[in-house]
Design a protein around this motif. Structure first.
Motif, PDB file in Angstrom:
ATOM      1  N   LEU A  80      36.025  33.117  51.400  1.00  0.00           N
ATOM      2  CA  LEU A  80      36.358  31.646  50.759  1.00  0.00           C
ATOM      3  C   LEU A  80      36.819  31.904  49.479  1.00  0.00           C
ATOM      4  CD1 LEU A  80      33.198  29.601  52.284  1.00  0.00           C
ATOM      5  CD2 LEU A  80      35.579  29.495  52.883  1.00  0.00           C
ATOM      6  N   LEU A  81      36.084  32.712  48.718  1.00  0.00           N
ATOM      7  CA  LEU A  81      36.795  32.928  47.128  1.00  0.00           C
ATOM      8  C   LEU A  81      38.154  33.480  47.323  1.00  0.00           C
ATOM      9  CD1 LEU A  81      33.316  34.813  46.012  1.00  0.00           C
ATOM     10  CD2 LEU A  81      34.156  32.564  45.088  1.00  0.00           C
ATOM     11  N   ALA A  82      38.562  34.364  48.033  1.00  0.00           N
ATOM     12  CA  ALA A  82      39.948  34.798  48.255  1.00  0.00           C
ATOM     13  C   ALA A  82      40.694  33.597  48.477  1.00  0.00           C
ATOM     14  CB  ALA A  82      40.088  36.046  49.468  1.00  0.00           C
ATOM     15  N   GLU A  83      40.566  32.913  49.514  1.00  0.00           N
ATOM     16  CA  GLU A  83      41.273  31.482  49.824  1.00  0.00           C
ATOM     17  C   GLU A  83      41.396  30.715  48.464  1.00  0.00           C
ATOM     18  OE1 GLU A  83      39.593  29.205  52.990  1.00  0.00           O
ATOM     19  OE2 GLU A  83      39.709  31.113  54.220  1.00  0.00           O
ATOM     20  N   ALA A  84      40.479  30.697  47.640  1.00  0.00           N
ATOM     21  CA  ALA A  84      40.535  29.930  46.300  1.00  0.00           C
ATOM     22  C   ALA A  84      41.201  30.676  45.304  1.00  0.00           C
ATOM     23  CB  ALA A  84      39.027  29.568  45.904  1.00  0.00           C
ATOM     24  N   GLY A  85      41.625  31.793  45.540  1.00  0.00           N
ATOM     25  CA  GLY A  85      42.349  32.667  44.680  1.00  0.00           C
ATOM     26  C   GLY A  85      41.554  33.559  43.886  1.00  0.00           C
ATOM     27  N   SER A 121      27.137  33.219  41.948  1.00  0.00           N
ATOM     28  CA  SER A 121      28.014  32.408  41.083  1.00  0.00           C
ATOM     29  C   SER A 121      28.473  32.977  39.716  1.00  0.00           C
ATOM     30  CB  SER A 121      27.413  31.134  40.967  1.00  0.00           C
ATOM     31  OG  SER A 121      25.954  31.123  40.297  1.00  0.00           O
ATOM     32  N   HIS A 122      27.398  33.901  39.292  1.00  0.00           N
ATOM     33  CA  HIS A 122      27.689  34.404  37.795  1.00  0.00           C
ATOM     34  C   HIS A 122      28.184  35.909  38.113  1.00  0.00           C
ATOM     35  CE1 HIS A 122      25.404  30.929  36.419  1.00  0.00           C
ATOM     36  NE2 HIS A 122      24.478  31.511  37.321  1.00  0.00           N
ATOM     37  N   VAL A 123      28.561  36.481  39.238  1.00  0.00           N
ATOM     38  CA  VAL A 123      28.952  37.532  39.498  1.00  0.00           C
ATOM     39  C   VAL A 123      30.441  37.961  40.003  1.00  0.00           C
ATOM     40  CG1 VAL A 123      28.543  39.780  40.637  1.00  0.00           C
ATOM     41  CG2 VAL A 123      26.681  38.530  39.639  1.00  0.00           C
ATOM     42  N   LEU A 124      30.686  36.912  41.157  1.00  0.00           N
ATOM     43  CA  LEU A 124      31.913  37.214  41.805  1.00  0.00           C
ATOM     44  C   LEU A 124      33.134  36.403  41.355  1.00  0.00           C
ATOM     45  CD1 LEU A 124      30.517  37.580  45.626  1.00  0.00           C
ATOM     46  CD2 LEU A 124      31.216  39.182  44.141  1.00  0.00           C
ATOM     47  N   TRP A 125      33.514  36.537  40.219  1.00  0.00           N
ATOM     48  CA  TRP A 125      34.697  36.076  39.584  1.00  0.00           C
ATOM     49  C   TRP A 125      35.183  37.023  38.742  1.00  0.00           C
ATOM     50  CZ3 TRP A 125      34.243  34.958  34.333  1.00  0.00           C
ATOM     51  CH2 TRP A 125      33.064  35.039  33.760  1.00  0.00           C
ATOM     52  N   GLU A 126      36.662  36.637  38.367  1.00  0.00           N
ATOM     53  CA  GLU A 126      37.182  37.748  37.311  1.00  0.00           C
ATOM     54  C   GLU A 126      37.694  36.835  36.283  1.00  0.00           C
ATOM     55  OE1 GLU A 126      38.419  41.032  38.119  1.00  0.00           O
ATOM     56  OE2 GLU A 126      36.348  40.617  38.820  1.00  0.00           O
ATOM     57  N   ASP A 127      38.477  35.828  36.537  1.00  0.00           N
ATOM     58  CA  ASP A 127      39.221  35.077  35.372  1.00  0.00           C
ATOM     59  C   ASP A 127      38.176  33.884  34.764  1.00  0.00           C
ATOM     60  OD1 ASP A 127      40.681  33.458  33.511  1.00  0.00           O
ATOM     61  OD2 ASP A 127      42.449  33.226  34.858  1.00  0.00           O
ATOM     62  N   GLN A 131      37.822  30.115  37.241  1.00  0.00           N
ATOM     63  CA  GLN A 131      37.191  30.579  38.389  1.00  0.00           C
ATOM     64  C   GLN A 131      35.747  30.485  38.478  1.00  0.00           C
ATOM     65  OE1 GLN A 131      38.446  34.802  39.263  1.00  0.00           O
ATOM     66  NE2 GLN A 131      40.446  34.044  39.583  1.00  0.00           N
ATOM     67  N   PRO A 132      34.789  30.421  37.336  1.00  0.00           N
ATOM     68  CA  PRO A 132      33.465  30.582  37.254  1.00  0.00           C
ATOM     69  C   PRO A 132      32.962  29.037  38.006  1.00  0.00           C
ATOM     70  CG  PRO A 132      33.978  31.092  34.966  1.00  0.00           C
ATOM     71  CD  PRO A 132      35.315  31.084  35.980  1.00  0.00           C
ATOM     72  N   ALA A 133      33.714  27.884  37.714  1.00  0.00           N
ATOM     73  CA  ALA A 133      33.150  26.648  38.444  1.00  0.00           C
ATOM     74  C   ALA A 133      33.552  26.648  39.882  1.00  0.00           C
ATOM     75  CB  ALA A 133      33.765  25.387  37.686  1.00  0.00           C
ATOM     76  N   ILE A 138      31.489  27.305  45.554  1.00  0.00           N
ATOM     77  CA  ILE A 138      31.554  28.186  46.904  1.00  0.00           C
ATOM     78  C   ILE A 138      30.363  28.643  47.212  1.00  0.00           C
ATOM     79  CG2 ILE A 138      32.539  30.137  48.252  1.00  0.00           C
ATOM     80  CD1 ILE A 138      35.235  29.181  46.652  1.00  0.00           C
ATOM     81  N   MET A 139      29.681  29.496  46.076  1.00  0.00           N
ATOM     82  CA  MET A 139      28.383  30.225  46.501  1.00  0.00           C
ATOM     83  C   MET A 139      27.197  29.118  46.543  1.00  0.00           C
ATOM     84  SD  MET A 139      29.507  33.096  46.329  1.00  0.00           S
ATOM     85  CE  MET A 139      27.820  33.660  47.055  1.00  0.00           C
ATOM     86  N   LEU A 140      27.252  27.968  46.061  1.00  0.00           N
ATOM     87  CA  LEU A 140      26.203  27.077  46.393  1.00  0.00           C
ATOM     88  C   LEU A 140      26.490  26.377  47.747  1.00  0.00           C
ATOM     89  CD1 LEU A 140      23.881  25.616  45.031  1.00  0.00           C
ATOM     90  CD2 LEU A 140      25.517  23.879  44.116  1.00  0.00           C
TER      91      LEU A 140
END
Length: 222
Positions: A80-85, A121-127, A131-133, A138-140
């Motif tokens: 799902l994260l990949a689908e969201a870029g 939610s505090h780990v799997l993002w880059e930009d 992306q954090p929001a 997604i994680m929630l």
């Protein structure tokens, strides 16, 4: 740091900070008063941990087993994260497994369950820009559908109140807020659901005051 690194050459270094969370400025009046008038802001620890205790905890964390449901949920979340870029590095994906185990351990669990994925939610993002929001949402949704639904209803409450600040559609607002409260009332009574019910009740109360004020004003001019 007081800001996210912008230089591309710092990307590899930034990626090595596993947990990343934005600290927002103080917003409440109580918080401001504490900042201004409590002159001693030194950290005071109520307990401590020895190196031996830390070593034991680390070993126990490694012994925690992931449930099949949690494993499937993590793989689903990455898709799902990949689908969201959002495409975190392989390093972050690998380390996220132990991060969740540690979070489960600190919450007193004897195995990793779906609900423990919320910490990612505090780990799997880059930009850090958007992306954090997105990652948090997604994680929630993956880790706790009930908390996700509660948060969504809370956002609706905020939007309804904010949108009507400079208007007088208080009857319509009353209907919308009561509809949200009806949805909350039939949900499982987790602490955060009960807290959101209180928020909704307060919003309804404040809106009812405005309705009464308008009605009284109309009588005076009538």
């Amino acid at each position: 740091s007081n800001e996210w690194p912008q230089e591309q050459e710092l990307g590899a270094l930034f990626d090595r900070f596993l947990f990343r969370k934005t600290v927002i400025p103080i917003r409440t009046k109580a918080g401001l008063q504490k900042l201004l008038w409590t002159r001693d802001h030194s950290v005071k620890f109520s307990t401590s941990i020895t190196q031996k205790e830390l070593d034991v905890a680390t070993k126990e964390v490694q012994g925690l087993v992931w449930s099949k449901d949690a494993m499937v949920a993590l793989e689903e979340a990455i898709d799902l994260l990949a689908e969201a870029g959002i495409r975190p590095s392989d390093r972050r994906k690998y380390k996220s497994v132990d991060a969740v185990k540690a979070y489960a351990y600190l919450n007193g669990a004897d195995s990793v369950k779906r609900e423990h994925l919320e910490i990612l939610s505090h780990v799997l993002w880059e930009d850090p820009t958007e992306q954090p929001a997105k990652c948090e949402k997604i994680m929630l949704r993956i880790s706790s559908p009930l908390k996700f639904k509660t948060t969504e209803l809370g956002n609706q409450i905020d939007s309804i109140v904010e949108a009507n600040k400079n208007r007088a559609n208080f009857t319509e607002v009353d209907e919308k807020l009561k509809n949200i409260k009806g949805q909350l009332d039939i949900m499982e009574k987790a602490p955060y659901v009960l807290s959101m019910i209180d928020v909704c009740v307060e919003a309804i109360k404040q809106n009812s005051y405005r309705i009464v004020a308008i009605q009284q004003g109309e009588k005076k001019h009538g």
